[in-house]
Design an enzyme around this catalytic site. Sequence first.
Site, PDB file in Angstrom:
ATOM      1  N   SER A 140     -15.765  13.605   9.862  1.00 12.14           N
ATOM      2  CA  SER A 140     -15.814  14.331  10.753  1.00 12.14           C
ATOM      3  C   SER A 140     -17.010  15.675  10.358  1.00 12.14           C
ATOM      4  CB  SER A 140     -14.469  15.523  10.371  1.00 12.14           C
ATOM      5  OG  SER A 140     -14.893  17.065  10.743  1.00 12.14           O
ATOM      6  N   TYR A 159      -9.637  18.419   3.784  1.00 14.16           N
ATOM      7  CA  TYR A 159     -10.409  17.810   5.283  1.00 14.16           C
ATOM      8  C   TYR A 159     -11.273  17.948   4.707  1.00 14.16           C
ATOM      9  CZ  TYR A 159     -10.608  16.948   9.755  1.00 14.16           C
ATOM     10  OH  TYR A 159     -10.863  15.904  11.224  1.00 14.16           O
ATOM     11  N   ALA A 162     -12.227  15.131   2.149  1.00 11.80           N
ATOM     12  CA  ALA A 162     -11.636  13.373   2.917  1.00 11.80           C
ATOM     13  C   ALA A 162     -13.141  13.287   3.138  1.00 11.80           C
ATOM     14  CB  ALA A 162     -10.660  14.235   3.308  1.00 11.80           C
ATOM     15  N   LYS A 163     -12.854  13.147   4.190  1.00 10.47           N
ATOM     16  CA  LYS A 163     -14.351  12.792   5.524  1.00 10.47           C
ATOM     17  C   LYS A 163     -15.506  12.869   4.471  1.00 10.47           C
ATOM     18  CE  LYS A 163     -11.313  13.222   9.133  1.00 10.47           C
ATOM     19  NZ  LYS A 163     -10.616  12.260   9.471  1.00 10.47           N
TER      20      LYS A 163
HETATM   21  N1  LIG Z   1     -10.312  16.599  17.729  1.00  8.72           N
HETATM   22  C1  LIG Z   1     -11.408  16.574  16.963  1.00  8.72           C
HETATM   23  O1  LIG Z   1     -11.443  17.751  17.495  1.00  8.72           O
HETATM   24  C2  LIG Z   1     -11.818  16.225  15.310  1.00  8.72           C
HETATM   25  C3  LIG Z   1     -12.952  16.344  15.435  1.00  8.72           C
HETATM   26  C4  LIG Z   1     -13.481  15.831  13.691  1.00  8.72           C
HETATM   27  C5  LIG Z   1     -12.659  14.368  13.422  1.00  8.72           C
HETATM   28  N2  LIG Z   1     -11.759  14.487  14.506  1.00  8.72           N
HETATM   29  C6  LIG Z   1     -10.598  12.922  13.085  1.00  8.72           C
HETATM   30  O2  LIG Z   1     -10.415  12.243  14.697  1.00  8.72           O
HETATM   31  C7  LIG Z   1      -9.552  10.973  14.047  1.00  8.72           C
HETATM   32  C8  LIG Z   1      -8.598  10.717  15.465  1.00  8.72           C
HETATM   33  O3  LIG Z   1      -8.102  12.466  15.900  1.00  8.72           O
HETATM   34  P1  LIG Z   1      -7.885  12.488  17.218  1.00  8.72           P
HETATM   35  O4  LIG Z   1      -9.015  13.843  17.522  1.00  8.72           O
HETATM   36  O5  LIG Z   1      -7.920  11.477  17.781  1.00  8.72           O
HETATM   37  O6  LIG Z   1      -6.053  13.497  17.432  1.00  8.72           O
HETATM   38  P2  LIG Z   1      -4.992  12.568  18.099  1.00  8.72           P
HETATM   39  O7  LIG Z   1      -5.532  12.841  19.433  1.00  8.72           O
HETATM   40  O8  LIG Z   1      -4.441  14.295  17.209  1.00  8.72           O
HETATM   41  O9  LIG Z   1      -4.669  11.426  17.756  1.00  8.72           O
HETATM   42  C9  LIG Z   1      -4.136  11.594  16.284  1.00  8.72           C
HETATM   43  C10 LIG Z   1      -4.036   9.293  16.153  1.00  8.72           C
HETATM   44  O10 LIG Z   1      -3.237   9.422  14.292  1.00  8.72           O
HETATM   45  C11 LIG Z   1      -2.101   8.634  14.682  1.00  8.72           C
HETATM   46  N3  LIG Z   1      -1.924   9.300  13.382  1.00  8.72           N
HETATM   47  C12 LIG Z   1      -1.648  10.232  13.065  1.00  8.72           C
HETATM   48  N4  LIG Z   1      -0.489  10.289  11.569  1.00  8.72           N
HETATM   49  C13 LIG Z   1      -0.596   8.759  12.041  1.00  8.72           C
HETATM   50  C14 LIG Z   1       0.330   8.208  11.010  1.00  8.72           C
HETATM   51  N5  LIG Z   1       1.096   8.837   9.673  1.00  8.72           N
HETATM   52  N6  LIG Z   1       0.014   6.731  11.091  1.00  8.72           N
HETATM   53  C15 LIG Z   1      -0.088   6.261  11.485  1.00  8.72           C
HETATM   54  N7  LIG Z   1      -0.890   6.626  12.905  1.00  8.72           N
HETATM   55  C16 LIG Z   1      -0.921   8.329  12.957  1.00  8.72           C
HETATM   56  C17 LIG Z   1      -1.846   9.361  16.334  1.00  8.72           C
HETATM   57  O11 LIG Z   1      -0.320   8.667  16.297  1.00  8.72           O
HETATM   58  P3  LIG Z   1       1.218   9.101  16.335  1.00  8.72           P
HETATM   59  O12 LIG Z   1       1.901  10.338  16.072  1.00  8.72           O
HETATM   60  O13 LIG Z   1       1.658   7.920  17.119  1.00  8.72           O
HETATM   61  O14 LIG Z   1       1.155   8.341  14.717  1.00  8.72           O
HETATM   62  C18 LIG Z   1      -3.074   9.326  17.333  1.00  8.72           C
HETATM   63  O15 LIG Z   1      -2.948   8.338  17.492  1.00  8.72           O
HETATM   64  C19 LIG Z   1      -8.939  11.514  12.552  1.00  8.72           C
HETATM   65  O16 LIG Z   1      -9.103  11.278  11.793  1.00  8.72           O
HETATM   66  C20 LIG Z   1      -9.473  13.410  13.000  1.00  8.72           C
HETATM   67  O17 LIG Z   1      -9.335  13.378  11.785  1.00  8.72           O
HETATM   68  C21 LIG Z   1     -10.893  14.996  15.284  1.00  8.72           C
END
Ligand SMILES: NC(=O)c1ccc[n+]([C@@H]2O[C@H](COP(=O)([O-])OP(=O)(O)OC[C@H]3O[C@@H](n4cnc5c(N)ncnc54)[C@H](OP(=O)(O)O)[C@@H]3O)[C@@H](O)[C@H]2O)c1
Length: 277
Positions: A140, A159, A162-163
């Site tokens: 992130s 957070y 961790a990142k």
């Molecule tokens: N969106 C942002 O602004 C942003 C910015 C920087 C970094 N990120 C990072 O991007 C990554 C993906 O996030 P996203 O933005 O795509 O959010 P998202 O749409 O909420 O997707 C999160 C994914 O992680 C899975 N997940 C969550 N908890 C889990 C668990 N305990 N076991 C297995 N799978 C799990 C969810 O699937 P299920 O619920 O079906 O398990 C879902 O597929 C994350 O690591 C996040 O920290 C996001």
Amino acid sequence: MARRLALVTGASSGIGAAFAREFARRGWDLALVARREDRLKDMAEELKAQFGVDSLVIAADLSKPDAPETIVKAVSDAGRQIDALVNNAGVGRPGAFVELSWEDQAQFMELMVTSYLKLMHLVAKPMAERSFGRIINIASVSALLPAANAHTRYSGTLYPGAKSLLIKVSEALGLELKDRNVHVTAVAPGYTWSEFHDVNGARGTVSNLPSFWMLTAEEVAVSGYDAVERGVPLRVPGAWYKFLVAVSRVLPDPVGQAIMRLQEKRMVAKAQANAAS
Ligand SMILES: NC(=O)c1ccc[n+]([C@@H]2O[C@H](COP(=O)([O-])OP(=O)(O)OC[C@H]3O[C@@H](n4cnc5c(N)ncnc54)[C@H](OP(=O)(O)O)[C@@H]3O)[C@@H](O)[C@H]2O)c1
């Protein structure tokens, strides 16, 4: 030759789903991992219909310590090997460090750090032995910007740390495997449209950001795929976030932190004004 296989965690939504589509578009088979199996099955059907590739569906909770071994075994039991790993599953766990229980935080670290490291440890050696591998860790931009209360408020005090660990480990493992044709890339997105801010309750605030602050999951995936193919250790998707990171590297920390506090104040005030109207 059999198609290569990419294992994508968190493939049921957002950035993970976009990576699954990007790898499929490039002709890879997939192993799709998340907890919501129904969504993964729909994704597998979509990828087959659109790109003609095959997907293994593996329902798993990556906050459980034995999940990585079970997932990798499920792939080898299906007679396949993992040629690319996209470590992406994740959540924000908003709240003060001192208020959240240790159990909560330990579970957070299991999902956000330990499961990533275990999956890498399980796949990197066989990749090195076969002289081919691609590993992407979704970090992130918060790991690259000055500290701010916004991180605690929206994603949790742990957070950004961790990142940050994922960025450093990606760089180090990439160097370790440099001569084995195993590329390791950390992707550090900024605010991205996905379900992330619905899950962590920050949607009201994030929706008020100017559109150039928001990345699409597809942009992140296309940029991440390009970076790992080129062997780039760290990729920050999007011109705006590249600019922010470059500026924060030259600003003295106190100045950067003051700007972060100001931006956070503006975001919160706007969200409150919108909620009141
Ligand atoms: N969106 C942002 O602004 C942003 C910015 C920087 C970094 N990120 C990072 O991007 C990554 C993906 O996030 P996203 O933005 O795509 O959010 P998202 O749409 O909420 O997707 C999160 C994914 O992680 C899975 N997940 C969550 N908890 C889990 C668990 N305990 N076991 C297995 N799978 C799990 C969810 O699937 P299920 O619920 O079906 O398990 C879902 O597929 C994350 O690591 C996040 O920290 C996001």
